[in-house]
Design an enzyme around this catalytic site. Structure first.
Site, short mmCIF file in Angstrom:
data_model
loop_
_atom_site.label_atom_id
_atom_site.label_comp_id
_atom_site.label_asym_id
_atom_site.label_seq_id
_atom_site.Cartn_x
_atom_site.Cartn_y
_atom_site.Cartn_z
N LEU A 30 -61.97 67.30 62.95
CA LEU A 30 -63.33 66.80 62.82
C LEU A 30 -64.28 67.94 62.47
O LEU A 30 -63.98 69.11 62.69
CB LEU A 30 -63.79 66.10 64.10
CG LEU A 30 -63.85 66.94 65.38
CD1 LEU A 30 -65.25 67.48 65.61
CD2 LEU A 30 -63.40 66.12 66.58
N CYS A 31 -65.42 67.57 61.92
CA CYS A 31 -66.45 68.55 61.58
C CYS A 31 -67.80 67.87 61.80
O CYS A 31 -67.90 66.94 62.59
CB CYS A 31 -66.29 69.04 60.15
SG CYS A 31 -66.46 67.73 58.91
N ALA A 32 -68.82 68.31 61.12
CA ALA A 32 -70.14 67.72 61.32
C ALA A 32 -70.27 66.36 60.64
O ALA A 32 -70.71 65.39 61.25
CB ALA A 32 -71.23 68.67 60.82
N GLY A 42 -67.71 65.16 58.01
CA GLY A 42 -66.47 64.60 57.50
C GLY A 42 -65.90 65.29 56.28
O GLY A 42 -64.72 65.11 55.98
N MET A 63 -68.95 64.42 63.53
CA MET A 63 -69.75 64.23 64.75
C MET A 63 -70.93 63.31 64.52
O MET A 63 -71.42 62.68 65.45
CB MET A 63 -70.22 65.59 65.27
CG MET A 63 -69.09 66.47 65.81
SD MET A 63 -68.20 65.74 67.22
CE MET A 63 -69.39 65.98 68.54
#
Length: 413
Positions: free
Chosen positions: A84-86, A88, A112
């Site tokens: 996961l990241c901020a 996608g 997120m």
């Protein structure tokens, strides 16, 4: 780099939506997360859980043509990994890179931001007033709200701007008319939805005691009457004073002044059964007192909070439920899945509620967590002094709420 700047992986990468990930966590499944955000973002705010294992490997570690073996060694190769990241983009790229190296991976859709879009409604089963009471839960930030509906009418307490459409849709699905949107105080961790709901024809209500902080949109007169009263000022929200009541079908919501967390902090007693305490009292802690006047004003605010708890909250019947505007990772939900607890139970489990005033103040000031991210700008927005669009508002409130006095639970062992 922006999400659009990452190249498309050469291999197909499966994705998982935020709701599915949360369902796995709630079901007790062991979940392995690789968070590809910067370490500072990871340290401030991440997905946690007793059955969640999370590691932080920033995305730039995967940008080299020859990835350092030490980086790959940090990623488990014997289990499924969700990256996961901020937003996608980086996670899809990282997951694709890992897939090329033989890892079993997928990535979290919308990152997120997607996690912050989860908003669940859970019935408060121990509520025994008229009508039905739902608790809205936002797991990404711990924000809580309350929807009471009865006899064709409804009211929402502590709504979030990001979910304005959700409240209206839920009311329509339930076949009820959303009459009131009430805020307990000027929030410091999220953008309030009261004004947006007011613009949709719902009666917006803020505490009269909060107006002096610089609110720009309050009506000149306060409400002292039930739901039958017409709107007072098309350009301003209704204000509620201590003792004011709002009728929702056969149920009554009573305004209870409980200053401390802020000077305008106000609770709402929902038909004598649940006290929506805003940020005054949580099921695992009491409020922090420093978000309005800073460190200098915190001791006086803590004493004000002590008085509110001792004189306005704790004298209520022991079986009165407490429902705050937030929950932390230290909070344990009740059997019905809501973050609520009877006052009598909290008194037994939380020593802070039986201390003398000096000991209470010392405890409250001793272990306050970092202040919420962007709290000054969020407060200015909620006062009406700062205008932001929906996307900026959503971004401002990302992260933990940090509105309690302690990072650890003050209740129980």
């Amino acid at each position: 780099m922006n999400a659009d700047d990452f190249p498309t992986p050469d291999v197909d990468v499966e994705s998982t939506d935020p709701e599915s990930l949360k369902n796995r966590i709630d079901a007790g499944e062991d979940v392995m997360l690789l968070d590809a955000r910067m370490q500072s973002d990871y340290d401030e705010w991440r997905i946690d859980g007793e059955n969640v294992t999370s590691i932080n490997v920033p995305y730039f570690e995967f940008l080299e043509d020859d990835i350092d073996e030490g980086v790959l060694d940090r990623v488990p190769d014997d289990r499924e990994v969700t990256v996961l990241c901020a937003k996608g983009g980086a996670s899809e790229y990282v997951a694709g890179t890992l897939a090329e190296h033989g890892y079993d991976v997928n990535h979290l859709e919308d990152g997120m931001n997607g996690w912050a879009s989860i908003y669940e409604a859970v019935e408060v089963e121990r509520y025994d007033g008229a009508g039905t009471l739902l608790q809205y839960q936002r797991p990404s930030s711990g924000c809580l709200g309350y929807l009471l509906y009865n006899d064709g009418e409804a009211a929402i307490i502590d709504p979030l701007r990001a979910f304005t459409d959700r409240y209206l849709e839920d009311a329509a699905d339930l076949g009820v008319d959303l009459q009131y949107a009430l805020d307990t105080h000027i929030h410091a961790d999220h953008i309030s939805g009261v004004r947006d709901l007011d613009a949709e024809g719902v009666e917006g209500v803020i505490p009269e005691a909060a107006v002096d902080r610089g609110v720009t949109y309050a009506a000149e007169q306060s409400s002292t009457s039930p739901a039958s009263q017409a709107r007072q000022d098309a350009d301003g929200l209704m204000t509620a004073e201590d003792g004011d009541t709002f009728d929702v079908g056969d149920a009554t919501i009573e305004t209870v002044s409980t200053p401390g967390h802020t000077t305008g902090m106000t609770s709402y007693l929902v038909d004598g059964s649940l006290l929506a305490t805003g940020d005054g009292l949580f099921i695992e802690s009491v409020a922090r007192p420093d978000l309005e006047e800073g460190d200098e004003g915190a001791p006086e605010a803590a004493r004000m909070l002590y008085e509110s708890l001792q004189q306005r909250v704790l004298p209520l019947p022991d079986d009165t439920l407490v429902g705050g505007a937030h929950f932390s990772d230290a909070a344990e939900p009740a059997e019905d899945g809501t973050f609520t607890a009877p006052i009598g139970e909290l008194v037994k489990e939380m020593d802070a509620l039986t201390m003398d005033e000096d000991a209470f103040v010392e405890l409250v000031l001793s272990d306050m967590p970092p202040r919420p991210a962007n709290y000054e700008e969020i407060i200015a927005t909620n006062l009406g002094q700062n205008a932001v669009d929906d996307e900026e508002a959503f971004t401002l409130e990302l992260g933990p709420n940090n509105c309690a006095a302690s990072q650890e639970s003050l209740a129980g062992d």
